[in-house]
Design a protein around this motif. Sequence first.
Motif, PDB file in Angstrom:
ATOM      1  N   VAL A 173       8.938  90.307  15.746  1.00 42.13           N
ATOM      2  CA  VAL A 173       9.493  91.018  14.250  1.00 42.13           C
ATOM      3  C   VAL A 173      10.836  90.092  14.564  1.00 42.13           C
ATOM      4  O   VAL A 173      11.714  89.499  15.044  1.00 42.13           O
ATOM      5  CB  VAL A 173      10.184  92.126  14.154  1.00 42.13           C
ATOM      6  N   VAL A 174      10.720  88.742  13.299  1.00 39.09           N
ATOM      7  CA  VAL A 174      11.562  88.326  12.781  1.00 39.09           C
ATOM      8  C   VAL A 174      12.581  88.464  11.728  1.00 39.09           C
ATOM      9  O   VAL A 174      12.163  88.548  10.888  1.00 39.09           O
ATOM     10  CB  VAL A 174      11.646  86.866  12.859  1.00 39.09           C
ATOM     11  N   ASP A 175      13.509  88.585  11.351  1.00 41.62           N
ATOM     12  CA  ASP A 175      14.589  88.647  10.415  1.00 41.62           C
ATOM     13  C   ASP A 175      15.390  88.886  10.565  1.00 41.62           C
ATOM     14  O   ASP A 175      17.048  88.236  11.545  1.00 41.62           O
ATOM     15  CB  ASP A 175      14.216  90.847  10.325  1.00 41.62           C
ATOM     16  N   PRO A 176      16.589  88.596   9.193  1.00 41.14           N
ATOM     17  CA  PRO A 176      18.003  87.759   9.778  1.00 41.14           C
ATOM     18  C   PRO A 176      19.126  89.345   9.924  1.00 41.14           C
ATOM     19  O   PRO A 176      20.054  89.170   9.475  1.00 41.14           O
ATOM     20  CB  PRO A 176      18.817  87.421   8.188  1.00 41.14           C
ATOM     21  N   SER A 177      18.779  90.017   9.305  1.00 41.15           N
ATOM     22  CA  SER A 177      19.045  91.236   9.382  1.00 41.15           C
ATOM     23  C   SER A 177      19.071  92.492  10.714  1.00 41.15           C
ATOM     24  O   SER A 177      18.005  92.545  11.384  1.00 41.15           O
ATOM     25  CB  SER A 177      18.877  92.455   8.026  1.00 41.15           C
TER      26      SER A 177
END
Length: 365
Positions: A173-177
């Motif tokens: 998973v890639v997420d800025p948060s």
Amino acid sequence: MKLPGHDAIARQPGDHLVAHRVKLPRAVVERPIRQVVKRLVMALVVLVATALVVYADRDGYQDNSDGPVDLLDAFYYATVTLSTTGYGDITPVSDSARLTNIFVITPLRVLFLIILVGTTLEVLTERTREEWRLNRWRSTLRDHTVVIGFGTKGRAAIQTVCATGLKKEQVVVVDPSSKAIEAATAEGYAGVIGDATRSDVLKGAEVHKARQIIVAPQRDDTSVLVTLTARQLNRGAKIVAAVREEENAPLLKQSGADAVITSSGAAGRLLGLSVLSPAAGMVMEDLIQQGSGLDLIERPVVRGEVGRKPRETDDLVVSVVRGHRVLGYDDPSVGTLQLTDRLITIVRASPGTRVTPDIRPLPHG
């Protein structure tokens, strides 16, 4: 659609756009603050025990400043002794006090140092172990699924692909948060914190070795930039992207997406179908929920089905994939099934079993 620059995409307070950080799922351990407090309590217990031993044998000690040793002097002596400072102002003079120092105070000093040094060693060991896990993870990760965005769409997409048999170890998973990545790792997925529109972040997720990429951020412009970057890094992966507005779907396809799902349009059509026929709406919702009730899957044609018509197979065939074309089951051009065909079928999801469709990405051109 106006696309802002990379620096304006998905920027949130506290997010790091240049650097990325990989977090792997791990077993639940005590919080660092609890570990530190526990070690501090153990050290205080050793200190108090040493001071009480000294005070109990206070007649065997001599204070060079004021003579007798009181309780405060006992704690002072225990502190400087356990910390190996040893000023020498309070010394054991009797044989019993010296024997006590040999057989009691010295082991307590060693235990005290082990407690203090152990905290540092554990931190260093944990860092080394984490680095080793990360390197091993990178070296073994192949043909995995990368999910950009761990919001409602991203979570639902992961649940669907995992319901078909995909292991959680094969999902990144890639997420800025950081909170979203913590939630992902808590569910057993590897996570990368960072802006997915940047190539270094996607490289951290090993996108160039991925088999499937699901693009599900919150904004359409982010979806376009992520798709462009992902396609540049991986020419052969199957990329499926989601957009809110239908007018942005062609732009995503031009950016390299193999399939584009319009979330608002799909939800609206499902709402309309449910108004016209609640039962039909329930069936459609059941079909898109993998692993329960009825499942819509894609599978290859087996040799026993070659030469038959779509309706003559054991499964309920909806469409036939022939080359780059998706043909309806009743399309006259289908004729009979060929070995190179693929079937879109509706099957009953049996409890406790999982259907693993062999989905091949179409060549991108």
